[in-house]
Design a protein around this motif. Structure first.
Motif, PDB file in Angstrom:
ATOM      1  N   SER A  71      -1.553  16.295  38.846  1.00 23.42           N
ATOM      2  CA  SER A  71      -0.809  15.648  39.962  1.00 23.42           C
ATOM      3  C   SER A  71       0.068  16.386  40.825  1.00 23.42           C
ATOM      4  O   SER A  71       0.859  16.110  41.374  1.00 23.42           O
ATOM      5  CB  SER A  71      -0.026  14.777  39.004  1.00 23.42           C
ATOM      6  N   GLY A  72      -0.109  17.757  40.684  1.00 26.83           N
ATOM      7  CA  GLY A  72       0.787  18.795  41.463  1.00 26.83           C
ATOM      8  C   GLY A  72       2.032  19.121  40.959  1.00 26.83           C
ATOM      9  O   GLY A  72       2.803  19.749  41.370  1.00 26.83           O
ATOM     10  N   ILE A  73       2.406  18.626  39.617  1.00 24.30           N
ATOM     11  CA  ILE A  73       3.533  18.985  39.059  1.00 24.30           C
ATOM     12  C   ILE A  73       3.598  20.357  38.228  1.00 24.30           C
ATOM     13  O   ILE A  73       4.736  20.764  38.257  1.00 24.30           O
ATOM     14  CB  ILE A  73       3.857  17.604  37.936  1.00 24.30           C
ATOM     15  N   GLU A  74       2.441  20.724  38.102  1.00 20.52           N
ATOM     16  CA  GLU A  74       2.620  21.953  37.328  1.00 20.52           C
ATOM     17  C   GLU A  74       3.190  23.275  38.354  1.00 20.52           C
ATOM     18  O   GLU A  74       3.626  24.303  37.641  1.00 20.52           O
ATOM     19  CB  GLU A  74       1.096  22.335  36.905  1.00 20.52           C
ATOM     20  N   ASP A  75       3.319  23.235  39.413  1.00 13.77           N
ATOM     21  CA  ASP A  75       3.871  24.239  40.424  1.00 13.77           C
ATOM     22  C   ASP A  75       5.272  23.629  40.786  1.00 13.77           C
ATOM     23  O   ASP A  75       5.992  24.531  41.289  1.00 13.77           O
ATOM     24  CB  ASP A  75       3.060  24.164  41.574  1.00 13.77           C
ATOM     25  N   ALA A  76       5.773  22.567  40.413  1.00 16.87           N
ATOM     26  CA  ALA A  76       7.026  21.994  40.914  1.00 16.87           C
ATOM     27  C   ALA A  76       8.042  22.675  39.902  1.00 16.87           C
ATOM     28  O   ALA A  76       7.985  23.028  38.850  1.00 16.87           O
ATOM     29  CB  ALA A  76       7.147  20.466  40.733  1.00 16.87           C
ATOM     30  N   PRO A  77       9.121  23.160  40.608  1.00 16.79           N
ATOM     31  CA  PRO A  77      10.454  23.739  39.595  1.00 16.79           C
ATOM     32  C   PRO A  77      10.993  22.506  38.831  1.00 16.79           C
ATOM     33  O   PRO A  77      11.050  21.582  39.141  1.00 16.79           O
ATOM     34  CB  PRO A  77      11.080  24.206  40.641  1.00 16.79           C
ATOM     35  N   ILE A  78      11.353  22.975  37.546  1.00 16.62           N
ATOM     36  CA  ILE A  78      12.053  22.054  36.435  1.00 16.62           C
ATOM     37  C   ILE A  78      13.312  22.150  36.546  1.00 16.62           C
ATOM     38  O   ILE A  78      13.999  23.136  36.533  1.00 16.62           O
ATOM     39  CB  ILE A  78      11.374  22.366  35.092  1.00 16.62           C
ATOM     40  N   LEU A  79      13.874  21.006  36.888  1.00 22.39           N
ATOM     41  CA  LEU A  79      15.612  21.048  37.054  1.00 22.39           C
ATOM     42  C   LEU A  79      16.179  21.027  35.666  1.00 22.39           C
ATOM     43  O   LEU A  79      17.184  21.467  35.598  1.00 22.39           O
ATOM     44  CB  LEU A  79      15.759  19.286  37.549  1.00 22.39           C
ATOM     45  N   GLY A  80      15.640  20.510  34.849  1.00 22.45           N
ATOM     46  CA  GLY A  80      16.110  20.786  33.325  1.00 22.45           C
ATOM     47  C   GLY A  80      15.252  19.899  32.395  1.00 22.45           C
ATOM     48  O   GLY A  80      14.271  19.015  33.083  1.00 22.45           O
ATOM     49  N   THR A  81      15.333  20.120  31.035  1.00 22.32           N
ATOM     50  CA  THR A  81      14.678  19.446  30.086  1.00 22.32           C
ATOM     51  C   THR A  81      15.602  18.591  29.215  1.00 22.32           C
ATOM     52  O   THR A  81      16.613  19.098  28.763  1.00 22.32           O
ATOM     53  CB  THR A  81      13.872  20.404  29.157  1.00 22.32           C
ATOM     54  N   ILE A  82      15.194  17.430  29.057  1.00 20.38           N
ATOM     55  CA  ILE A  82      15.922  16.473  27.973  1.00 20.38           C
ATOM     56  C   ILE A  82      15.186  16.363  26.866  1.00 20.38           C
ATOM     57  O   ILE A  82      13.901  16.246  26.806  1.00 20.38           O
ATOM     58  CB  ILE A  82      15.889  15.127  28.759  1.00 20.38           C
ATOM     59  N   GLU A  83      15.797  16.461  25.603  1.00 23.00           N
ATOM     60  CA  GLU A  83      15.221  15.929  24.135  1.00 23.00           C
ATOM     61  C   GLU A  83      15.403  14.530  24.020  1.00 23.00           C
ATOM     62  O   GLU A  83      16.476  14.338  23.846  1.00 23.00           O
ATOM     63  CB  GLU A  83      15.655  17.069  23.271  1.00 23.00           C
ATOM     64  N   LYS A  84      14.176  13.973  24.003  1.00 21.12           N
ATOM     65  CA  LYS A  84      14.593  12.389  23.612  1.00 21.12           C
ATOM     66  C   LYS A  84      13.805  12.506  22.098  1.00 21.12           C
ATOM     67  O   LYS A  84      12.681  11.998  22.073  1.00 21.12           O
ATOM     68  CB  LYS A  84      13.748  11.454  24.517  1.00 21.12           C
ATOM     69  N   ARG A  85      14.893  12.598  21.184  1.00 25.26           N
ATOM     70  CA  ARG A  85      14.217  12.537  19.749  1.00 25.26           C
ATOM     71  C   ARG A  85      14.956  11.407  19.142  1.00 25.26           C
ATOM     72  O   ARG A  85      15.994  11.096  19.392  1.00 25.26           O
ATOM     73  CB  ARG A  85      14.456  13.925  19.041  1.00 25.26           C
ATOM     74  N   PRO A  86      14.310  10.891  18.186  1.00 20.64           N
ATOM     75  CA  PRO A  86      15.032   9.682  17.255  1.00 20.64           C
ATOM     76  C   PRO A  86      16.316  10.282  16.611  1.00 20.64           C
ATOM     77  O   PRO A  86      16.186  11.554  16.188  1.00 20.64           O
ATOM     78  CB  PRO A  86      13.839   9.145  16.348  1.00 20.64           C
ATOM     79  N   PRO A  87      17.276   9.427  16.508  1.00 18.40           N
ATOM     80  CA  PRO A  87      18.330  10.130  15.670  1.00 18.40           C
ATOM     81  C   PRO A  87      18.256  10.486  14.236  1.00 18.40           C
ATOM     82  O   PRO A  87      17.413   9.627  13.891  1.00 18.40           O
ATOM     83  CB  PRO A  87      19.378   8.980  15.967  1.00 18.40           C
ATOM     84  N   VAL A  88      19.014  11.452  13.923  1.00 13.33           N
ATOM     85  CA  VAL A  88      18.861  12.026  12.723  1.00 13.33           C
ATOM     86  C   VAL A  88      19.799  11.320  11.817  1.00 13.33           C
ATOM     87  O   VAL A  88      21.125  11.267  12.398  1.00 13.33           O
ATOM     88  CB  VAL A  88      18.821  13.474  12.553  1.00 13.33           C
TER      89      VAL A  88
END
Length: 114
Positions: A71-88
């Motif tokens: 989709s052309g996203i592979e060249d887009a810069p990443i603003l940040g990464t969010i971890e969406k994991r289930p609560p422990v």
């Protein structure tokens, strides 16, 4: 680099199914740059309620797109990464066993000094 992120940055969300990418609006990109000003990766639990609401709105409004879909996203810069994991769930060890001193204390509230 900052101009590129403002112009075409994407948010990376790590889910149990793998990484997903969201293309936010300009205003949302500005807010995301502020959220990720000090860290590139943040767990969802450390965000404020307002910041979590923004991430949830992005997830609802936008369709997640994976890199494999070309989709052309592979060249887009990443603003940040969010971890969406289930609560422990963490067990509280204090609830499991009583305090040894409390169990050994004599009745009537009289304590013996050692």
């Amino acid at each position: 680099m900052l101009i590129d992120k403002l112009a075409s940055g994407v948010l990376k969300v790590l889910t149990p199914l793998g990484p997903r990418y969201i293309r936010p609006t300009f205003k949302q990109r500005v807010a995301l740059l502020w959220i990720f000003r000090n860290f590139d990766l943040l767990p969802l639990q450390v965000l404020s309620a307002r910041q979590r609401r923004l991430i949830d709105e992005l997830a609802v409004e936008q369709q997640f797109v994976s890199i494999a879909q070309n989709s052309g996203i592979e060249d887009a810069p990443i603003l940040g990464t969010i971890e969406k994991r289930p609560p422990v769930e963490v067990e509280n060890p204090a609830e499991k066993r009583p305090n040894a001193r409390a169990a050994a204390a004599p009745a009537g509230g009289v304590h013996q000094r050692l």
